[in-house]
Structure formats: C-alpha cells, structure tokens
Enzyme design. Structure first.
Site, PDB file in Angstrom:
ATOM      1  N   ASP A   9      -8.971  15.048   1.347  1.00 27.23           N
ATOM      2  CA  ASP A   9      -9.819  14.022   0.758  1.00 27.23           C
ATOM      3  C   ASP A   9     -10.642  13.460   1.932  1.00 27.23           C
ATOM      4  O   ASP A   9     -10.223  13.560   3.099  1.00 27.23           O
ATOM      5  CB  ASP A   9      -8.924  12.940   0.137  1.00 27.23           C
ATOM      6  N   ASP A  11     -12.852  10.075   1.962  1.00 28.28           N
ATOM      7  CA  ASP A  11     -12.809   8.613   2.099  1.00 28.28           C
ATOM      8  C   ASP A  11     -11.358   8.126   2.192  1.00 28.28           C
ATOM      9  O   ASP A  11     -10.587   8.293   1.250  1.00 28.28           O
ATOM     10  CB  ASP A  11     -13.470   7.941   0.877  1.00 28.28           C
TER      11      ASP A  11
END
Ligand code: BG6
Ligand code: MG
Length: 213
Positions: A9, A11
């Site tokens: 991922d 962020d």
C-alpha cells in the site's frame, strides 16, 4: 523464500500523506460547514475518494446531488494536490528506501497496490517514480479496498499468483482486501493490531525477516 512478490500500500506504508488528506478534507468540510475530526479521518484510510466523501457527508444535514458530490471530490483533490507539492525525496525514510532495496536484492518482485489516483504523482515526488516493477492504483480499478481488485491486478501485473504475494498494509480495509484476495498480509501501524494481519510489523524493516520465514 515464502513469497515471490510484495505488494505495498502507498499512503501510510511507503510514505505519510495522511496529514495532507486530513488537511484537504478538513478545508472542504469547513466550507460545507460539516463536522469533521481525526477520528472520522481514520475511517477514510484505504477507501476511495468518493467513498471518503460519503463518510464525511454522514454528518451533513442535507443530501447532496451527484453533481455536487463530484464537484466536492474534485475540489478536495485540488487542495490535496497543492499540499502534495510540498513532498520531496526527504519524505521517503532511509529505513523504507534501504529495506525496499534489500528486498529487491533478495530477488523479490515489488509492486504498489494503492486506492489512490495520485499514486504516480506521489511516487515521483518521493523519488520512486521508476522503482516498482508494477503499480496498481486507483486509476486501474473499478472497486476500492476492501475489494481485492487492486491487489489482484498488482499480482497479475507481476505475473504472479495471489498466493505468491505478500501485501503490506496500514488500514483495516486493506487487510480485508488482501484476505479476500487470498493473500497473506503484513500489518503496520494501526493495522498491526488487527487479527486480520498474518504478520504484525513493529517497523518496516522487519519485512526482511518476514520474507525469510
Ligand atoms: C488511499 C488513502 O491510499 O487513497 C485514502 O488511504 C484515499 O485515504 C484513497 O481516500 C484515494 O486517494 P486519492 O488520492 O485518489 O484521492
Ligand atoms: Mg494506507
């Protein structure tokens, strides 16, 4: 090795854009005179821009039209992109950069699996524009996390089966997406507390020992 690929991922895992998301949503919420705080902000992690807006609008006393919602999401993104211009290679920690390089040296394929449509821009800002073997993001998916689509596409882009990949996530929605995609998942930050995490990371570099297990 247990895995052949790692899907990160962006962020909250590779870099910390959370404060910018918060500031941009707060500016929009204030304009709409809708209550918004950090607790509500935590529910926005991993979910798409429009779904985030819908969560914020739970506190709004009137129903917005689709056109109004689209204008709001666009405005928030303009605020957000302005803030992202503050990001530099300094926003990529030495720990994350060195760990990524060492994972690559081990022969692992590395991909991004992010709900964000700004992933490419952020990766450029932090100096990782050309680093990953594949980028699956908000621009190539129909369904956002907790749907597994973004991770399944990332595995596909790497030419790997989902079971050959490990996902790294900081959000509950992302852990759920990995599970639904039949992938193991390493939780970091808040997600390290979740029972959905296959591995609970104390820090990013612990990934180096996880992949050797
Ligand atoms: C995720 C963030 O990575 O991307 C969410 O955790 C955000 O908070 C989502 O809503 C969509 O981002 P963007 O950049 O397309 O508005
Ligand atoms: Mg995240």
């Amino acid at each position: 090795m247990k895995y052949q690929g790692i899907i990160f991922d962006l962020d909250g895992v590779i870099c910390h854009t959370d404060k910018y998301h918060y500031q941009a949503w707060k500016k929009l919420a204030d304009k709409l005179e809708v209550y918004f705080d950090e607790v509500i902000n935590n529910r926005l992690r991993g979910v798409s821009r429009m779904e985030s807006l819908n969560i914020i609008l739970e506190k709004c006393d009137r129903e917005l039209t689709i056109q109004e919602k689209e204008a709001c999401a666009k405005e928030k993104n303009e605020f957000y992109k302005e803030l992202l211009k503050n990001m530099t290679t300094e926003d990529l920690s030495q720990e994350v950069r060195e760990t990524l390089e060492q994972l690559r040296e081990k022969g692992l394929k590395l991909a991004i699996g992010s709900s964000s449509k700004n992933a490419g821009f952020i990766l450029e800002r932090i100096g990782l524009g050309d680093f990953f073997d594949a980028v699956s993001d908000g621009n190539n998916i129909t369904f956002s996390k907790p749907d597994p689509e973004v991770f399944l596409k990332a595995a596909q882009f790497l030419n790997l089966q989902p079971e050959q990949c490990l996902v790294v996530e900081d959000a509950e929605a992302g852990l759920l997406a990995a599970k639904r995609g039949n992938m193991d998942c390493a939780g970091i930050g808040e997600a390290a507390k979740s029972h959905l995490a296959t591995y609970k990371l104390r820090d990013f570099q612990e990934l180096l020992s996880v992949v050797e297990k």
